[in-house]
Design an enzyme around this catalytic site. Sequence first.
Site, PDB file in Angstrom:
ATOM      1  N   GLU A   1       6.432  -8.050  -4.178  1.00  0.00           N
ATOM      2  CA  GLU A   1       5.781  -7.682  -5.431  1.00  0.00           C
ATOM      3  C   GLU A   1       5.666  -8.892  -6.356  1.00  0.00           C
ATOM      4  OE1 GLU A   1       7.288  -4.209  -7.320  1.00  0.00           O
ATOM      5  OE2 GLU A   1       7.137  -2.961  -5.512  1.00  0.00           O
ATOM      6  N   GLU A   2       6.698  -9.727  -6.380  1.00  0.00           N
ATOM      7  CA  GLU A   2       6.664 -10.893  -7.258  1.00  0.00           C
ATOM      8  C   GLU A   2       5.505 -11.819  -6.902  1.00  0.00           C
ATOM      9  OE1 GLU A   2       9.470 -14.752  -8.465  1.00  0.00           O
ATOM     10  OE2 GLU A   2      10.339 -13.034  -7.419  1.00  0.00           O
ATOM     11  N   ARG A   3       5.291 -12.042  -5.628  1.00  0.00           N
ATOM     12  CA  ARG A   3       4.243 -12.971  -5.207  1.00  0.00           C
ATOM     13  C   ARG A   3       2.852 -12.411  -5.465  1.00  0.00           C
ATOM     14  NH1 ARG A   3       8.012 -14.356   0.038  1.00  0.00           N
ATOM     15  NH2 ARG A   3       9.301 -15.898  -1.050  1.00  0.00           N
TER      16      ARG A   3
ATOM     17  N   GLN B   1      11.666  -7.512  -3.062  1.00  0.00           N
ATOM     18  CA  GLN B   1      11.228  -7.847  -4.428  1.00  0.00           C
ATOM     19  C   GLN B   1      10.226  -8.996  -4.408  1.00  0.00           C
ATOM     20  OE1 GLN B   1      14.450  -6.562  -7.737  1.00  0.00           O
ATOM     21  NE2 GLN B   1      14.867  -8.553  -6.847  1.00  0.00           N
TER      22      GLN B   1
ATOM     23  N   ALA C   1       2.230 -12.676  -9.189  1.00  0.00           N
ATOM     24  CA  ALA C   1       1.917 -14.041  -9.614  1.00  0.00           C
ATOM     25  C   ALA C   1       0.468 -14.394  -9.313  1.00  0.00           C
ATOM     26  CB  ALA C   1       2.859 -15.026  -8.926  1.00  0.00           C
TER      27      ALA C   1
END
Length: 434
Positions: A292-294, A289, A297
Amino acid sequence: MALREGALHVKMLFCSRTLYKFASFSGARLLSKHVSSQSVSPKHPEIADDHLIYTQEHFAMKEALRKLIDQEINPYVDQWEAEGTFPAHKVFKILGNAGFLGVNKPVEYGGLGLDFSYSVAVAEELGSIRCGGIPMAIGVQSDMATPALARFGSDELKKEFLLPSIMGDKVACLGVSEVGAGSDVSSIKTKAVRKGDEYVINGGKMWTTSGTQADWMCLLANTSDGPPHKNKSLICLPMNLPGVHVARKINKIGMWSSDTAEVFFDDVRVPCKNVIGQEGLGFTYQMLQFQEERLWAVANIVTTMDSVIQETVNYTRQRKVFQQPVLHHQAVHFRLAELQTEVELLRSLLYRATALYIKGNDVTKLASMAKLKGGRLARELSDSCLQYWGGMGYTSDVPVSRFYRDSRLMSIGAGADEVMLGIICKYMDTLPRK
């Protein structure tokens, strides 16, 4: 605005210059032929056919989202910043109806079934929101609390938690960080002890985005006493269960419009079937996860960086010092040129990582590099631009000061700069071995 009929649904989004359709069918392919070349927004001068990862459909989606932001979000940002929260259920329902909360999620659970590049395009456009807190909360909903559920969750869990999150009917939050375990995810202490068909959960989570409004949490907890990288599980936890206590809303330096909570669990009972995927693989799922989060952002912040530079250009062009515009001083226009160059380099890294990711490659190193560079550049850019605004930059009335406050989180959240450096060193095989 949206029509859904089981696994076959068509989303019709009205852009300012064209009507285009997203359709999902037999493999969730996009009906791209119906989008004219004129659907490319004049705000995006790139020619879609020549873009590294975007097509005409990406630009049409971005234009539709920009119109929604201008109508439904930006007019209220100042009010929500002052109030220290925004109406997540209302905003998410608007976004869910338009299809922006699940562009890369499965069609059968309300998503559009597109690849991750469309999530990056959405994240970029959300950067046009005039604050950092609201895009961050949207990103938690669409690309931080739900990827593992979409990829590994059971059909029952997806129907109960993923589908309403994509539709905007439920607000999600992510429960990973704790008071003594932020970037060091392996050190979390929250425990979920199996008793019959339930887990009994005790512990707490810190810095939980949307924590005061969320309907459910994607919770990372220790489900055994094994090694720290193999004893954790991700659990879908309804926030209205007995024993879930939202202890307080946390006051922050920035991200004012996004409510952030400290949450405690006191003998909270959750069905064992609420585990996402396989018990004990939660740490691995969360690391996936994070990729994708990084990237999300970074995509979100590059658009804001562009805006801050342009607004600084506009302001320094009309503000005079010693009988000439501030912009005319070589130190100023050279510095802004340097900063814009750095933004373009970051954007290229983002697109390269995204292109590799959608082909199935492990982009942990590139995502970590982009996250590291994004956080450091945000600090550098916001400080430099604020300086050129002079006294006005030190007020809370201008976007550059809001970005200065909000963007500082980029070097902390989703893994601090030092953690990113450690990951990069690991992939370079330069990290000392224990």
